[in-house]
Scaffold this active site. Structure first.
Site, PDB file in Angstrom:
ATOM      1  N   CYS A  84      -4.223  -3.730   1.855  1.00 19.84           N
ATOM      2  CA  CYS A  84      -4.604  -2.326   2.034  1.00 19.84           C
ATOM      3  C   CYS A  84      -5.858  -2.187   2.891  1.00 19.84           C
ATOM      4  O   CYS A  84      -6.243  -1.070   3.255  1.00 19.84           O
ATOM      5  CB  CYS A  84      -4.781  -1.637   0.693  1.00 19.84           C
ATOM      6  SG  CYS A  84      -3.212  -1.497  -0.182  1.00 19.84           S
ATOM      7  N   CYS A 203      -2.098   8.446  -9.186  1.00 21.68           N
ATOM      8  CA  CYS A 203      -1.573   7.538  -8.165  1.00 21.68           C
ATOM      9  C   CYS A 203      -1.417   8.270  -6.831  1.00 21.68           C
ATOM     10  O   CYS A 203      -0.976   9.414  -6.793  1.00 21.68           O
ATOM     11  CB  CYS A 203      -0.192   7.014  -8.566  1.00 21.68           C
ATOM     12  SG  CYS A 203      -0.125   6.259 -10.203  1.00 21.68           S
ATOM     13  N   HIS A 329      -1.271   7.413   1.627  1.00 28.47           N
ATOM     14  CA  HIS A 329      -1.733   6.054   1.885  1.00 28.47           C
ATOM     15  C   HIS A 329      -0.700   5.277   2.697  1.00 28.47           C
ATOM     16  O   HIS A 329      -0.063   4.351   2.195  1.00 28.47           O
ATOM     17  CB  HIS A 329      -2.030   5.379   0.540  1.00 28.47           C
ATOM     18  CG  HIS A 329      -2.569   3.990   0.624  1.00 28.47           C
ATOM     19  ND1 HIS A 329      -3.169   3.465   1.748  1.00 28.47           N
ATOM     20  CD2 HIS A 329      -2.595   2.990  -0.307  1.00 28.47           C
ATOM     21  CE1 HIS A 329      -3.530   2.210   1.513  1.00 28.47           C
ATOM     22  NE2 HIS A 329      -3.183   1.907   0.276  1.00 28.47           N
TER      23      HIS A 329
END
Lengths: 385, 138
Positions: A84, A203, A329
């Site tokens: 990430c 989340c 994301h």
């Protein structure tokens, strides 16, 4: 040696972009950058590029994918993959090359096509390597820190939830954010459980996106803009709970190490940071990142939220863009987008999420690899020259 | 996938053996290592140590969404397994089995159980899961 400067950024609206291919995302972000550089940039000026993606779409996307999307053939293009921290590490590599004088005008581009292949993430839990994270998903990896933080400190479930509330509220004011809705602490607590103790609204969503920024030397920066932003420092480090350190059960030593490197290079400390875009893949991740970056003491991340310090009008605004929780994301794009947001903030161009006259901004990612055995963190610090 | 990857790690997957760094005391389990993940010693002098069957949950989650071949809800923990002798415990992931969700907490004692972890399509791949010791169950 020269100081690298960011002189332009281009971002596309994040979302479920089913109508756009992986190549379309790259091309759109590149064109957005080209159109947004204050004094313009000729593609022939670009002498190197770094491309961040973890290739969730499994398209075998190498550096040449960026050449196909941009027309930048005959130019060195390096693909970076670092979990990430992929986008932020691509940026870090470009900054290093410019600093060394090896590249003069470097493109950083990050993209991820997440929606076509969600099993790319969940399948990591089906690893057949014994003991190496079999049965451990991303929410589980981060959720374990939540369980231990709630146990060890006075952290409350409500404080963790408040981070999601804050970031969703910010996201409604940020035009590129994917999830444009507000929620309450009760909404977070009552949303479906994904991996106890984390629920759905703890989340980040599954989101497509791309972003590009331009990095150049101090000497050439004003060819492109009268308002360049200096890259003051960067750091990168890995860690694993398997090493046995007690703080690795509640926090991320990799972030502590990466931020120490970045602070040292910049000659700055946590008190100097006016605005930050940090890795809130899950609500708890942002809470423990306050501690790991030195914004507050260990165990005081919850209190930091209660005092309103990371809020848009607080003294240490964190994730004014809405963060990953709201914005989404798209892994390879995430870090590059955070750089673009800090660039906008330091230039006073952040619109409804602009914080009060920031001079120094910090960008942070923490990621885990395809198995859940360790973490990698990248931190970049930008400042007004 | 191919067979040999399991055969390579079969011994430590089927025995509670740890590998202790003689420079810093760190214990690897179940990976057999020639470098140390804590102090970076390389090549590291690693000594085999016997781990206890009973360990302690350091933290855990209960997962609701997993690939189809893994049952849910699936609790998973970070477990410390002490050595039979002196020295540090090993710290590793442990999938929990045969345990009620209410029994699981930070600090809960668990015992290693030799179980099927998954099948490669032709044969079961066995290693350790953990459960709350039976005699302490209500």
């Amino acid at each position: 040696m020269t100081d690298p400067h960011v002189v332009g950024a281009g971002m596309i609206d994040f979302g479920e972009l089913y109508e756009q291919s992986f190549d379309d995302l790259l091309e759109s972000a590149y064109l957005s950058l080209i159109e947004n550089v204050d004094k313009g940039v000729d593609p022939s000026d670009i002498d190197a590029a770094w491309y961040g993606t973890i290739d969730i779409a499994n398209e075998g996307s190498s550096g040449s994918a960026v050449a196909h999307a941009t027309g930048l053939f005959e130019t060195p293009i390096t693909r970076v993959e670092n979990a990430c921290a992929t986008g932020s590490d691509a940026f870090r590599n470009a900054a290093q090359a410019v600093k060394a004088g090896d590249a003069e005008v470097a493109l950083v581009i990050g993209a991820e096509k997440m929606t076509d292949s969600t099993e790319g993430l969940i399948a990591s839990a089906a690893l057949e390597r014994l003991w190496r994270g079999r049965g451990v998903t991303m929410p589980a990896y981060f959720g374990m820190r939540a369980t231990r933080h709630l146990e060890e400190y006075e952290t409350t479930r409500e404080q963790i939830a408040e981070i999601s509330v804050k970031n969703h509220e910010n996201g409604t004011k940020y035009p590129h954010a994917h999830q444009q809705f507000e929620c309450t602490v009760e909404d977070v607590k009552e949303s479906p459980t994904v991996s106890y103790p984390l629920n759905l609204y703890d989340c980040c969503p599954v989101t497509d996106g791309a972003c590009a920024v331009l990095v150049t030397s101090e000497e050439r920066a004003r060819e492109f803009t009268d308002d360049p932003i200096r890259v003051a420092g960067y750091g990168l480090a890995s860690d694993t709970f398997q090493r046995g350190a007690p703080e690795a059960l509640t926090n991320f030593p990799a972030t502590r190490q990466a931020s120490s490197q970045a602070y040292e290079r910049a000659g700055l400390g946590p008190d100097d940071i006016d605005v930050a875009e940090v890795h809130d893949c899950f609500s708890i991740t942002e809470l423990i990142t306050y501690e790991d970056l030195g914004f507050c003491e260990d165990g005081k991340g919850g209190q930091f939220v209660d005092e309103g310090r990371p809020h848009l009008d607080g003294d240490k605004p964190v994730n004014p863009s809405g963060g990953l929780l709201s914005k989404g994301h798209p892994i390879g794009a995430t870090g590059v987008a955070q750089i673009a947001e800090i660039f906008e903030q330091l230039r006073g161009e952040a619109g409804d999420v602009q914080v009060d006259s920031p001079e120094v901004g910090l960008q942070h990612n923490i990621g885990i690899g395809r198995n859940a055995t360790g973490a990698v963190s990248c931190v970049n610090i930008l400042e007004r020259p | 996938m191919s067979g040999p990857r399991y055969d390579r790690s079969k011994r430590q997957d089927q025995h509670l053996i740890g590998f202790e760094c003689q420079a810093c005391g760190w214990v690897s389990f179940p990976e057999e290592k020639r470098t140390c993940k804590r102090c970076g010693d390389a090549p590291a002098e690693m000594a085999e140590v016997q781990l206890a069957e009973r360990g302690e949950i350091q933290t855990f989650v209960v997962q609701q969404y997993l690939p189809d071949d893994i049952e849910t809800p699936q609790p998973v923990a970070i477990v410390d397994l002490p050595q039979e002798g002196e020295g540090e415990p090993a710290r590793a992931y442990g999938l929990l089995t045969e345990t009620d969700l209410e029994e699981i907490d930070v600090g809960t004692e668990v015992v290693a159980r030799f179980r099927e972890l998954f099948s490669d399509g032709e044969r079961p791949i066995n290693s350790f899961k953990f459960s709350v010791p039976r005699e302490e169950k209500a």
